[in-house]
Design a protein around this motif. Structure first.
Motif, mmCIF file in Angstrom:
data_model
loop_
_atom_site.group_PDB
_atom_site.id
_atom_site.type_symbol
_atom_site.label_atom_id
_atom_site.label_comp_id
_atom_site.label_asym_id
_atom_site.label_seq_id
_atom_site.Cartn_x
_atom_site.Cartn_y
_atom_site.Cartn_z
ATOM 1 N N ALA A 98 37.987 73.114 114.188
ATOM 2 C CA ALA A 98 38.610 72.620 115.412
ATOM 3 C C ALA A 98 38.890 73.775 116.360
ATOM 4 C CB ALA A 98 39.903 71.890 115.076
ATOM 5 N N TYR A 99 39.325 74.905 115.801
ATOM 6 C CA TYR A 99 39.665 76.029 116.666
ATOM 7 C C TYR A 99 38.431 76.663 117.281
ATOM 8 C CZ TYR A 99 44.515 75.745 115.512
ATOM 9 O OH TYR A 99 45.797 75.302 115.416
ATOM 10 N N SER A 100 37.324 76.723 116.525
ATOM 11 C CA SER A 100 36.140 77.331 117.134
ATOM 12 C C SER A 100 35.578 76.403 118.212
ATOM 13 C CB SER A 100 35.092 77.693 116.090
ATOM 14 O OG SER A 100 34.633 76.567 115.417
ATOM 15 N N LEU A 101 35.725 75.094 117.994
ATOM 16 C CA LEU A 101 35.308 74.160 119.045
ATOM 17 C C LEU A 101 36.115 74.408 120.322
ATOM 18 C CD1 LEU A 101 33.334 71.787 119.126
ATOM 19 C CD2 LEU A 101 35.222 70.259 118.673
ATOM 20 N N ILE A 102 37.407 74.614 120.153
ATOM 21 C CA ILE A 102 38.266 74.828 121.310
ATOM 22 C C ILE A 102 37.966 76.176 121.969
ATOM 23 C CG2 ILE A 102 40.674 75.166 121.976
ATOM 24 C CD1 ILE A 102 41.270 73.039 119.732
ATOM 25 N N LEU B 59 43.509 65.035 113.200
ATOM 26 C CA LEU B 59 42.358 64.459 113.900
ATOM 27 C C LEU B 59 42.205 65.137 115.256
ATOM 28 C CD1 LEU B 59 43.029 60.696 113.156
ATOM 29 C CD2 LEU B 59 41.294 62.139 112.107
ATOM 30 N N LEU B 60 41.010 65.668 115.495
ATOM 31 C CA LEU B 60 40.755 66.351 116.762
ATOM 32 C C LEU B 60 40.142 65.346 117.734
ATOM 33 C CD1 LEU B 60 40.500 68.892 118.514
ATOM 34 C CD2 LEU B 60 38.323 69.339 117.432
ATOM 35 N N SER B 61 40.922 64.966 118.739
ATOM 36 C CA SER B 61 40.412 63.997 119.707
ATOM 37 C C SER B 61 39.983 64.711 120.984
ATOM 38 C CB SER B 61 41.492 62.969 120.037
ATOM 39 O OG SER B 61 41.239 62.379 121.285
ATOM 40 N N PHE B 62 38.781 64.406 121.443
ATOM 41 C CA PHE B 62 38.338 64.907 122.734
ATOM 42 C C PHE B 62 38.266 63.751 123.734
ATOM 43 C CE2 PHE B 62 37.161 69.214 123.648
ATOM 44 C CZ PHE B 62 37.242 69.854 122.430
ATOM 45 N N PHE B 105 38.488 51.601 119.164
ATOM 46 C CA PHE B 105 37.660 52.799 119.007
ATOM 47 C C PHE B 105 38.072 53.597 117.775
ATOM 48 C CE2 PHE B 105 36.622 52.857 123.787
ATOM 49 C CZ PHE B 105 35.602 51.959 123.563
ATOM 50 N N GLY B 106 39.375 53.613 117.489
ATOM 51 C CA GLY B 106 39.834 54.329 116.305
ATOM 52 C C GLY B 106 39.267 53.707 115.049
ATOM 53 N N TYR B 107 39.245 52.386 115.015
ATOM 54 C CA TYR B 107 38.702 51.699 113.843
ATOM 55 C C TYR B 107 37.242 52.082 113.642
ATOM 56 C CZ TYR B 107 37.237 47.998 110.717
ATOM 57 O OH TYR B 107 36.717 47.316 109.653
ATOM 58 N N ILE B 108 36.483 52.075 114.754
ATOM 59 C CA ILE B 108 35.057 52.409 114.646
ATOM 60 C C ILE B 108 34.882 53.872 114.253
ATOM 61 C CG2 ILE B 108 32.899 52.549 115.907
ATOM 62 C CD1 ILE B 108 33.920 50.331 117.700
ATOM 63 N N ALA B 109 35.571 54.759 114.967
ATOM 64 C CA ALA B 109 35.330 56.194 114.773
ATOM 65 C C ALA B 109 35.802 56.649 113.391
ATOM 66 C CB ALA B 109 36.032 56.995 115.868
ATOM 67 N N LEU B 110 36.897 56.086 112.909
ATOM 68 C CA LEU B 110 37.430 56.554 111.625
ATOM 69 C C LEU B 110 36.666 56.002 110.440
ATOM 70 C CD1 LEU B 110 41.227 56.388 112.359
ATOM 71 C CD2 LEU B 110 39.955 58.408 111.691
ATOM 72 N N ARG B 111 35.898 54.928 110.669
ATOM 73 C CA ARG B 111 35.177 54.330 109.558
ATOM 74 C C ARG B 111 34.217 55.324 108.924
ATOM 75 N NH1 ARG B 111 32.464 48.961 108.931
ATOM 76 N NH2 ARG B 111 30.727 50.074 109.826
ATOM 77 N N ARG B 112 33.531 56.086 109.749
ATOM 78 C CA ARG B 112 32.529 56.988 109.222
ATOM 79 C C ARG B 112 32.791 58.444 109.547
ATOM 80 N NH1 ARG B 112 27.805 54.675 106.678
ATOM 81 N NH2 ARG B 112 28.196 52.463 106.781
ATOM 82 N N ALA B 113 33.292 58.662 110.743
ATOM 83 C CA ALA B 113 33.229 60.025 111.244
ATOM 84 C C ALA B 113 34.471 60.817 110.884
ATOM 85 C CB ALA B 113 33.068 59.989 112.758
ATOM 86 N N SER B 114 34.263 62.114 110.718
ATOM 87 C CA SER B 114 35.406 62.995 110.529
ATOM 88 C C SER B 114 35.070 64.327 111.192
ATOM 89 C CB SER B 114 35.685 63.196 109.050
ATOM 90 O OG SER B 114 34.575 63.817 108.453
ATOM 91 N N GLY B 115 36.089 65.139 111.394
ATOM 92 C CA GLY B 115 35.889 66.488 111.927
ATOM 93 C C GLY B 115 35.231 66.490 113.285
ATOM 94 N N VAL B 116 34.158 67.298 113.381
ATOM 95 C CA VAL B 116 33.488 67.475 114.659
ATOM 96 C C VAL B 116 32.874 66.153 115.141
ATOM 97 C CG1 VAL B 116 31.609 68.676 115.806
ATOM 98 C CG2 VAL B 116 33.055 69.891 114.214
ATOM 99 N N PHE B 118 34.027 63.177 114.637
ATOM 100 C CA PHE B 118 35.105 62.382 115.220
ATOM 101 C C PHE B 118 35.382 62.841 116.653
ATOM 102 C CE2 PHE B 118 39.555 61.493 116.078
ATOM 103 C CZ PHE B 118 39.616 60.152 115.770
ATOM 104 N N ALA B 119 35.440 64.167 116.842
ATOM 105 C CA ALA B 119 35.708 64.715 118.176
ATOM 106 C C ALA B 119 34.671 64.232 119.172
ATOM 107 C CB ALA B 119 35.735 66.242 118.120
ATOM 108 N N VAL B 120 33.390 64.323 118.781
ATOM 109 C CA VAL B 120 32.343 63.973 119.741
ATOM 110 C C VAL B 120 32.282 62.458 119.960
ATOM 111 C CG1 VAL B 120 29.901 64.133 120.244
ATOM 112 C CG2 VAL B 120 31.078 66.051 119.250
ATOM 113 N N LEU B 121 32.578 61.682 118.915
ATOM 114 C CA LEU B 121 32.612 60.226 119.108
ATOM 115 C C LEU B 121 33.709 59.826 120.090
ATOM 116 C CD1 LEU B 121 31.982 58.239 115.831
ATOM 117 C CD2 LEU B 121 30.779 58.103 117.993
#
Lengths: 294, 345
Positions: A98-102, B59-62, B105-116, B118-121
Motif C-alpha cells: 500500500a505504501y509503495s502504491l502511495i 483495506l486500501l481504497s482508491f 461495490f464493497g460486496y463485489i470487490a471484497l468477494r474476490r479482490a484483495s490488496g492492490v 481491491f485498490a484498483v477495483l
C-alpha cells in the motif's frame, strides 16, 4: 458490415494506444512488483517533451522528424527513470504494498506539478505530420492514417518486447530475476542493475508512447490520469506482469469498449470499466493466469 | 489492560479542542479563510473515515470520491428537486446513497479482490460513478447542480438560520466534530476492535469465529457512509455539486492527509488535512507549486518517516520523556516500518 468493420477498427485503435502505455507499466510490475501510478505522469512528460521538440523544429514536420521527437522523449524519460530508480524505487523494496502504491502516486502528483510549472495549464497541441494527417478509404470505411500508424506502432512494440524478453541475453536475465530475485543474487547476478535496466526501459517506453500519441491529444496536465486508468485495467486483466496478457487484454477491452459505444453512444468510457469489473469477478487472476513476464 | 475510559476522555477532549480552535477562526480571519477552514473541517473527517478503512480494516481504497460525490449529489437533488423536505432528511438521504453504493461495490470487490486488486477495483467503480454523473441529465451532466440553498432549520421553539456562510460554517464544524468522535467511538467499540483484529491477523480472527468478509464489508460501509455525510454537508456550503468531486484525484486526497499526518494514529489525517490546507493556501499564487510541495512531502514521509508527522512527534516524545505505558505505543498499527518497531515494544 460497414459498422462492424469500423467498430473493430476503433476498438483496435483504443487497444493499441492503451497497450503502448501499458507495456512499460506491466514490465515494471512483473519485475519489481510495484504498481507504478507515476507511469501516467511520465507518459505525459514524454508527450510534452516531444511537443517542445516539434515546436522548436517548427510545427508541421515530416514523419521522420516526428519519430525523432518521440525518440528524444523516450530517451529523456528513460533518464528520468534512472533517477527515479536511484531515489525512490530502490527504497521501496521492503515497504508494504500500500505504501509503495502511495509513493508512486506522489510521483504522479510531482509530474503533474512540474508540467504545470514548466508548460502551464493551457491546452497545447500540434498537428500530426502531413503523411499521417489523411484518410484511407477501404470500401466505404474511412481510416485515418494516423490511427493506422498507432495500431502498427502497438504491434511493433509488442513484437519487439516479446522478442527481446524471449531471445536476448538481457531479456533472459530479466526473466531470471522476475522468477526468483534471491536465487539470482546467489548465482552472482547483479540484481540491482537488472532492476535499474528494467525501470529505465519501462520509463523509456512511457516516454516513447507519450511522443507517439501526442499529436492525437490536446496536452493538459490531466493527460496523465486518462491513459493511466485504461492501462491499469489492461494490465490487471492481462494478469499483472504479463506482456502477452496485456496485449490480449488491451484488444479484448478495446473491442468491448468500441462495441459498447456503438450500441450506447451516450456512455463512452463506461463499458471498459464494467467489463473489467465483471471479468475480474469471474476470473480474478486475469486472462493469462499466474504467468509472469513472458 | 487498556483503560478505555481514560482514552475516551482524552479523545473527547481532543475533538472538543479541535472544535474550539475552528470556532475561533471567523473572529480572526477573513471570509476567504473561513471558507477554507470549513472545507478543511470536512476534509478532516473525510480523511479520518478513509484511514479507518486503511489502518483499521487494512483495506486500501482508491475510490472514496464516489461516496463523497454520492452524498453531495444526494443532498443536492433533495434540496433542489424536493425543497419541501427538511434539511436533515437531505443529509440522511445523501449518507444513505453512499451507504448503498458502498454496500453494492464493497460486496463485489471484497468477494474476490484483495490488496492492490481491491485498490484498483475501487478506482474503477469510482470512475464508473464519475462517468455516470457526467452523462446523466438529472444530475446536471458536466455542469453539475448549482444554486443549492443553505437551510433554515425549524427546531420547534427555535429556528436556526444557516443561510449565511458563517452560520453554516458553525453547523459544519459541529457536525464534523460529532462525526469524527462517533467514528472514534466505533473504532474503539467491540466491533471496531474486532475489525482491527482482522486487519492484524485474518486467519486467527476467523478461528475465533468472526466472519471476516462480513466485518470488512461493515467497515467499508461505515467508511463510505461517513464520506457521503461529508459530501452532503459540504454541498450547501459551496452551493454547487459538480462532477469534479467525483474525479479519482478526490479519492487520493484522504490518502495524502493520512500519510502526511500519520496513518498509525486516529487523528493523523486531521493533522494532514490542516497541513494540506495550509500548503494549498500558501502556494495558491503559483500553479503547480502546491502539487510539487505536497508530493515531495508525501515522498519524504513514505520513504523516511513512515509514521507521518504524529509518528515522528511521538517517537521524539518517547525518546525525550521516557516511556508512557498504555499511552503512546498502543495507537500504532503494524504495516509501516515505524508501526512494526512500535508493535514489538
Amino acid at each position: 458490415m460497414y459498422d462492424v468493420g469500423m467498430t473493430v477498427f476503433n476498438g483496435l485503435a483504443w487497444a493499441m494506444a492503451t497497450f503502448l502505455v501499458a507495456a512499460g507499466l506491466t514490465l515494471i510490475f512483473g519485475i519489481l512488483h510495484i504498481l507504478n501510478f507515476a507511469h501516467g505522469g511520465f507518459f505525459m512528460i514524454g508527450a510534452y517533451v516531444s511537443y517542445t521538440v516539434m515546436i522548436a523544429l517548427g510545427g508541421a514536420l515530416p514523419l521522420w522528424l516526428y519519430l525523432i521527437g518521440a525518440m528524444v522523449a523516450g530517451v529523456v524519460v528513460g533518464l528520468l527513470g534512472w533517477a527515479v530508480d536511484m531515489l525512490v524505487f530502490r527504497r521501496l523494496r521492503d515497504v508494504d504494498d500500500a505504501y509503495s502504491l502511495i509513493a508512486t502516486y506522489a510521483l504522479l502528483l510531482l509530474c503533474g506539478g512540474v508540467v504545470q510549472l514548466i508548460w502551464g495549464l493551457n491546452y497545447l497541441g500540434v498537428m500530426p505530420p502531413p503523411v499521417l494527417n489523411s484518410v484511407i478509404f477501404l470500401g466505404d470505411m474511412f481510416m485515418p492514417t494516423y490511427t493506422i500508424f498507432i495500431i502498427l506502432c502497438g504491434v511493433l512494440v509488442y513484437v519487439g518486447l516479446e522478442l527481446f524478453i524471449a531471445k536476448s541475453q538481457t531479456g533472459r536475465l530479466i526473466r531470471v530475476v522476475a522468477a526468483d530475485p534471491w536465487m539470482a543474487q546467489l548465482l552472482g547476478l547483479n540484481v540491482k542493475r537488472i532492476y535499474l535496466f528494467t525501470v529505465i526501459l519501462s520509463f523509456a517506453l512511457a516516454g516513447l508512447a507519450g511522443g507517439l500519441l501526442m499529436p492525437n491529444q490536446s496536452l493538459s496536465p490531466e493527460l496523465g490520469g486518462i491513459f493511466l486508468l485504461q492501462a491499469f485495467g489492461v494490465i490487471i486483466l492481462g494478469g499483472m506482469g504479463s506482456i502477452r496478457g496485456a496485449f490480449l487484454a488491451a484488444i479484448v477491452l478495446g473491442l468491448i469498449e468500441s462495441f459498447g459505444v456503438y450500441f450506447f453512444p451516450q456512455y463512452p468510457g463506461i463499458f471498459f470499466l464494467l467489463a473489467l469489473a465483471i471479468i475480474l469477478l469471474i476470473k480474478p487472476e486475469g486472462i493469462m493466469g499466474r504467468e509472469q513476464t513472458a | 489492560m487498556i483503560d478505555y475510559r481514560a482514552r475516551f476522555r482524552i479523545n473527547l477532549a481532543i475533538a472538543l479542542c479541535g472544535l474550539a480552535v475552528f470556532a475561533i477562526v471567523p473572529f480572526v480571519a477573513n471570509s476567504g479563510l473561513v471558507f477554507l477552514a470549513g472545507l478543511v473541517a470536512i476534509n478532516i473527517v473525510f480523511g479520518l473515515c478513509w484511514n479507518f478503512l486503511f489502518s483499521g480494516a487494512g483495506l486500501l481504497s482508491f475510490g472514496h470520491a464516489m461516496f463523497f460525490a454520492a452524498g453531495a449529489y444526494g443532498m443536492a437533488v433533495v434540496s433542489l428537486r424536493m425543497p419541501e423536505l427538511p434539511f436533515f432528511l437531505g443529509l440522511a438521504f445523501g449518507s444513505a446513497c453512499g451507504a448503498l453504493i458502498a454496500m453494492i461495490f464493497g460486496y463485489i470487490a471484497l468477494r474476490r479482490a484483495s490488496g492492490v486488486y481491491f485498490a484498483v477495483l475501487t478506482l474503477a467503480f469510482s470512475e464508473l460513478i464519475h462517468i455516470y454523473i457526467t452523462k446523466t441529465t438529472f444530475l446536471g451532466r458536466n455542469d453539475g447542480l448549482v444554486g443549492i440553498p443553505r437551510p433554515t432549520i425549524d427546531l420547534g421553539p427555535w429556528v436556526l438560520d444557516l443561510t449565511s456562510a458563517t452560520s453554516y460554517y458553525y453547523f459544519i464544524i459541529v457536525a464534523m466534530t460529532i462525526a469524527a468522535f462517533a467514528l472514534w467511538c466505533f473504532q474503539n467499540s467491540p466491533a471496531g476492535r474486532l475489525i482491527q483484529a482482522i486487519r492484524q491477523d485474518p486467519l486467527r480472527t476467523a478461528f475465533l469465529g468472526a466472519g471476516i468478509r462480513g466485518w470488512q464489508l461493515t467497515a467499508f460501509v461505515v467508511s463510505g457512509t461517513i464520506a457521503a455525510f461529508c459530501g452532503a454537508v459540504m454541498v450547501p456550503f459551496t452551493q454547487i455539486a459538480s462532477p469534479e468531486i467525483a474525479v479519482w484525484t478526490v479519492s487520493t486526497q484522504p490518502i495524502l492527509f493520512t500519510l502526511l499526518g500519520g496513518a498509525g494514529h486516529f487523528w493523523g489525517p486531521a493533522v494532514g488535512a490542516i497541513l494540506f490546507g495550509a500548503i494549498a493556501y500558501g502556494t495558491r499564487a503559483m500553479q503547480g507549486l502546491s502539487d510539487i510541495t505536497v508530493s515531495v512531502l508525501l515522498l519524504t514521509v513514505v520513504l523516511l518517516i513512515p509514521g507521518g508527522l504524529l509518528g515522528l512527534w511521538q517517537r521524539r516524545r518517547r525518546k525525550a520523556g521516557g516511556r508512557q505505558p498504555g499511552q503512546a505505543g498502543d495507537d500504532a498499527r503494524p504495516g509501516t516500518a515505524a508501526g512494526k518497531v512500535e508493535a514489538r515494544q
